[in-house]
Design an enzyme around this catalytic site. Structure first.
Site, mmCIF file in Angstrom:
data_model
loop_
_atom_site.group_PDB
_atom_site.id
_atom_site.type_symbol
_atom_site.label_atom_id
_atom_site.label_comp_id
_atom_site.label_asym_id
_atom_site.label_seq_id
_atom_site.Cartn_x
_atom_site.Cartn_y
_atom_site.Cartn_z
ATOM 1 N N SER A 213 33.400 41.796 34.387
ATOM 2 C CA SER A 213 33.183 41.488 32.963
ATOM 3 C C SER A 213 33.027 39.982 32.796
ATOM 4 O O SER A 213 33.738 39.211 33.450
ATOM 5 C CB SER A 213 34.369 41.951 32.127
ATOM 6 O OG SER A 213 34.634 43.314 32.349
ATOM 7 N N SER B 53 37.212 44.171 41.743
ATOM 8 C CA SER B 53 36.578 45.408 42.217
ATOM 9 C C SER B 53 35.360 45.136 43.088
ATOM 10 O O SER B 53 34.617 44.185 42.852
ATOM 11 C CB SER B 53 36.126 46.255 41.029
ATOM 12 O OG SER B 53 37.181 46.479 40.144
ATOM 13 N N GLU C 54 47.500 42.552 32.612
ATOM 14 C CA GLU C 54 46.351 43.249 32.016
ATOM 15 C C GLU C 54 46.811 44.541 31.347
ATOM 16 O O GLU C 54 46.433 44.858 30.227
ATOM 17 C CB GLU C 54 45.358 43.555 33.145
ATOM 18 C CG GLU C 54 44.009 44.040 32.692
ATOM 19 C CD GLU C 54 43.022 44.108 33.853
ATOM 20 O OE1 GLU C 54 43.451 44.278 35.013
ATOM 21 O OE2 GLU C 54 41.815 43.999 33.599
ATOM 22 N N GLU D 35 44.178 58.167 36.193
ATOM 23 C CA GLU D 35 44.786 58.846 37.345
ATOM 24 C C GLU D 35 45.659 57.854 38.134
ATOM 25 O O GLU D 35 46.773 58.180 38.554
ATOM 26 C CB GLU D 35 43.703 59.421 38.280
ATOM 27 C CG GLU D 35 42.935 60.605 37.717
ATOM 28 C CD GLU D 35 41.908 60.214 36.663
ATOM 29 O OE1 GLU D 35 41.515 59.033 36.614
ATOM 30 O OE2 GLU D 35 41.496 61.083 35.875
ATOM 31 N N GLN E 79 37.113 38.013 36.286
ATOM 32 C CA GLN E 79 38.074 38.509 37.281
ATOM 33 C C GLN E 79 37.300 39.246 38.372
ATOM 34 O O GLN E 79 36.731 40.313 38.116
ATOM 35 C CB GLN E 79 39.050 39.454 36.577
ATOM 36 C CG GLN E 79 40.064 40.116 37.460
ATOM 37 C CD GLN E 79 40.815 41.206 36.690
ATOM 38 O OE1 GLN E 79 40.587 41.429 35.502
ATOM 39 N NE2 GLN E 79 41.699 41.907 37.367
ATOM 40 N N GLY E 80 37.255 38.698 39.577
ATOM 41 C CA GLY E 80 36.498 39.298 40.683
ATOM 42 C C GLY E 80 37.406 40.091 41.598
ATOM 43 O O GLY E 80 37.787 39.610 42.678
HETATM 44 C C1 LIG Z 1 34.536 48.297 30.948
HETATM 45 C C2 LIG Z 1 34.992 47.933 32.331
HETATM 46 C C3 LIG Z 1 35.268 46.616 32.636
HETATM 47 C C4 LIG Z 1 35.678 46.258 33.930
HETATM 48 N N1 LIG Z 1 35.911 44.944 34.203
HETATM 49 C C5 LIG Z 1 36.271 44.572 35.458
HETATM 50 C C6 LIG Z 1 36.458 43.184 35.783
HETATM 51 O O1 LIG Z 1 36.282 42.297 34.933
HETATM 52 N N2 LIG Z 1 36.778 42.863 37.046
HETATM 53 C C7 LIG Z 1 36.972 43.803 38.009
HETATM 54 O O2 LIG Z 1 37.315 43.432 39.135
HETATM 55 N N3 LIG Z 1 36.802 45.128 37.751
HETATM 56 C C8 LIG Z 1 36.442 45.523 36.496
HETATM 57 N N4 LIG Z 1 36.255 46.865 36.209
HETATM 58 C C9 LIG Z 1 36.338 47.832 37.301
HETATM 59 C C10 LIG Z 1 37.536 48.786 37.238
HETATM 60 O O3 LIG Z 1 38.722 48.104 37.559
HETATM 61 C C11 LIG Z 1 37.244 49.921 38.232
HETATM 62 O O4 LIG Z 1 36.090 50.625 37.741
HETATM 63 C C12 LIG Z 1 38.403 50.883 38.346
HETATM 64 O O5 LIG Z 1 39.493 50.280 38.990
HETATM 65 C C13 LIG Z 1 38.001 52.182 39.097
HETATM 66 O O6 LIG Z 1 37.399 51.901 40.314
HETATM 67 P P1 LIG Z 1 36.005 52.581 40.722
HETATM 68 O O7 LIG Z 1 35.066 52.385 39.588
HETATM 69 O O8 LIG Z 1 35.621 52.063 42.055
HETATM 70 O O9 LIG Z 1 36.306 54.147 40.804
HETATM 71 P P2 LIG Z 1 36.926 54.936 42.037
HETATM 72 O O10 LIG Z 1 38.094 54.171 42.563
HETATM 73 O O11 LIG Z 1 35.828 55.253 42.990
HETATM 74 O O12 LIG Z 1 37.458 56.244 41.357
HETATM 75 C C14 LIG Z 1 36.618 57.378 41.081
HETATM 76 C C15 LIG Z 1 37.479 58.495 40.490
HETATM 77 O O13 LIG Z 1 38.464 58.921 41.465
HETATM 78 C C16 LIG Z 1 39.770 58.855 40.911
HETATM 79 N N5 LIG Z 1 40.740 58.434 41.960
HETATM 80 C C17 LIG Z 1 40.566 57.459 42.872
HETATM 81 N N6 LIG Z 1 41.670 57.346 43.645
HETATM 82 C C18 LIG Z 1 42.559 58.269 43.210
HETATM 83 C C19 LIG Z 1 43.892 58.650 43.600
HETATM 84 N N7 LIG Z 1 44.534 58.033 44.600
HETATM 85 N N8 LIG Z 1 44.495 59.643 42.909
HETATM 86 C C20 LIG Z 1 43.882 60.277 41.867
HETATM 87 N N9 LIG Z 1 42.601 59.974 41.470
HETATM 88 C C21 LIG Z 1 41.959 58.976 42.115
HETATM 89 C C22 LIG Z 1 39.682 57.777 39.825
HETATM 90 O O14 LIG Z 1 40.707 57.932 38.851
HETATM 91 C C23 LIG Z 1 38.281 58.039 39.265
HETATM 92 O O15 LIG Z 1 38.320 59.093 38.321
HETATM 93 C C24 LIG Z 1 35.834 47.253 34.930
HETATM 94 C C25 LIG Z 1 35.559 48.590 34.619
HETATM 95 C C26 LIG Z 1 35.136 48.932 33.336
HETATM 96 C C27 LIG Z 1 34.841 50.374 33.038
#
Ligand SMILES: Cc1cc2nc3c(=O)[nH]c(=O)nc-3n(C[C@H](O)[C@H](O)[C@H](O)COP(=O)(O)OP(=O)(O)OC[C@H]3O[C@@H](n4cnc5c(N)ncnc54)[C@H](O)[C@@H]3O)c2cc1C
Length: 391
Positions: free
Chosen positions: A163, A131, A246, A374, A128-129
């Site tokens: 992933s 993020s 999901e 969050e 799934q692409g």
């Molecule tokens: C094990 C694992 C597997 C994954 N697999 C995939 C995958 O297959 N495909 C894919 O596309 N993605 C995948 N992801 C990515 C995942 O969807 C993102 O990591 C997630 O959506 C958070 O985005 P970010 O890492 O950019 O954090 P950020 O968005 O930068 O967030 C950083 C922090 O800020 C907080 N925050 C941000 N905005 C707000 C708000 N408006 N209000 C309150 N708090 C806020 C967040 O809760 C977090 O604590 C995976 C992640 C993990 C850990």
């Protein structure tokens, strides 16, 4: 609501139980924890093929595309029975749980025919692409470009945390097809062959030691226009379908896995007959209560999806529930097992060949993957409780 199984569901469960007893590999976990990621994945793929050939993969999918046309409740029974028996999971996790259902909902007949059976058999693995480095929680800020030229899209950009990127044959890719658009508008959801020229996959190492997820780079990648899923420019609507699946469906699997580990922890705790047991007893009972509440809530959600036809924002409640309960449980397991609980696979002193150490580390990602806690609370606040937007 009556949550006891109907006679048809009971017959389904009994037939499945008998098949699992006769066919599922036993005592596979210890060996697999020592295997490389590639060997482990090949093992899961073979198991998925066995399940598919016996007609037990994607049981709730339409018969026309290789499923059994079973109900979502029977699908939940399937997940519970497989996990209860300690059968291995199926390799194509994202294809089966979220991308296949999205294709069933939004795909053309040709797309359903082309992709669904291979998802079920595990012949084609999906990732799934969504993020990107600057678009995670704020997914609508994504910048990977898809530009329509004649009968193909040219894709450029970068995805992250993908992933299964290292093993996937196909990617469900969310792109910005209108360069002047902002946020949720102008996005297009396309199905991309991961063997296309111009795709580069780089592994990311996690604290478990694995590289389960990856970065994926797209340099002038050509994708046929026929690979758009849903209407062009309305990719956000399609993506929300994927995300709702999901959040609503992955939890059943985690809930049953945690329950199995809880049963194992109780076994170990009883064998050891620890002094100071009263504190552990209270905490173990609490973990059981949380797990049971999750189980019943999942069944309630499934019966709601069966009535409404699609998962809604309530899936966020489940997502918060299973991810945070699993983290609390993993911390409890470490507390009870003590230092040995932290030993990883390969040490003769590790409990269950390091299974508890692995799942403790892996659980940290639970409150991030599929949308952080969050973000789920924002969704519950705004879309379930009608509170004002937080930003
Ligand atoms: C094990 C694992 C597997 C994954 N697999 C995939 C995958 O297959 N495909 C894919 O596309 N993605 C995948 N992801 C990515 C995942 O969807 C993102 O990591 C997630 O959506 C958070 O985005 P970010 O890492 O950019 O954090 P950020 O968005 O930068 O967030 C950083 C922090 O800020 C907080 N925050 C941000 N905005 C707000 C708000 N408006 N209000 C309150 N708090 C806020 C967040 O809760 C977090 O604590 C995976 C992640 C993990 C850990």
């Amino acid at each position: 609501m009556d949550l006891t199984l109907t006679p048809t569901e009971t017959a389904f469960r009994d037939a499945l139980r008998a098949w699992i007893a006769a066919n599922a590999p036993r005592d596979w976990e210890a060996g697999q924890l020592r295997a490389s990621m590639q060997e482990h994945f090949a093992f899961l793929r073979r198991w998925q093929k066995t399940v598919y050939e016996a007609g037990w993969a994607g049981v709730s999918w339409p018969k026309a595309y290789g499923g059994r046309g079973a109900t979502l409740m029977e699908q939940a029974v399937w997940t519970e029975e497989m996990a209860r028996a300690g059968a291995p999971p199926l390799a194509n996790t994202l294809g089966l749980a979220i991308i296949g259902p999205t294709i069933i909902h939004f795909g053309t007949d040709a797309q359903k025919k082309r992709y669904l059976a291979n998802i079920l058999s595990g012949d084609e693995i999906w990732c799934q692409g969504f993020s990107e480095p600057n678009a995670g929680s704020d997914l609508a800020g994504l910048r990977t470009r898809s530009e329509l030229r004649g009968d193909r899209y040219i894709v450029n950009g970068q995805k992250i945390w993908t992933s299964y990127g290292w093993v996937a044959d196909w990617c469900a890719l969310l792109t910005r097809s209108d360069a002047r658009s902002q946020k949720h508008a102008g996005l297009t959801y396309i199905l991309v062959d991961m063997k296309s020229p111009g795709i580069e996959v780089r592994p990311l190492r996690q604290m478990t030691g694995e590289s389960e997820f990856t970065e994926v780079f797209f340099h002038d990648v050509e994708v046929p226009a026929a690979n758009v899923l849903g209407p062009q420019g309305e990719g956000w609507k399609v993506a929300l379908g994927t995300l709702a699946h999901e959040r609503a469906t992955l939890g059943v699997l985690f809930q049953v896995q945690t329950r199995r580990q809880l049963d194992r922890l109780i076994e170990i705790w009883k064998e050891r007959g620890e002094p100071g047991a009263d504190i552990s007893r209270q905490k173990i009972a609490q973990a059981y209560v949380e797990n049971e509440v999750l189980r019943l809530n999942h069944l309630r959600a499934i019966s709601s999806i069966m009535r409404k036809g699609a998962p809604g924002p309530e899936g966020s409640i489940l997502k918060i529930g299973w991810s945070e309960a699993n983290q609390r449980f993993q911390a409890l397991a470490q507390e009870i097992l003590g230092d040995y609980g932290q030993l990883a696979a390969g040490s003769d002193l590790a409990f269950d060949n390091g299974a508890f150490a692995y799942s403790y580390l892996r659980s940290r990602g639970n409150t991030i993957e599929a949308g952080t806690s969050e973000i789920q609370r924002n969704i519950v606040g705004q879309h379930v409780l009608g509170l004002p937007k937080s930003y």
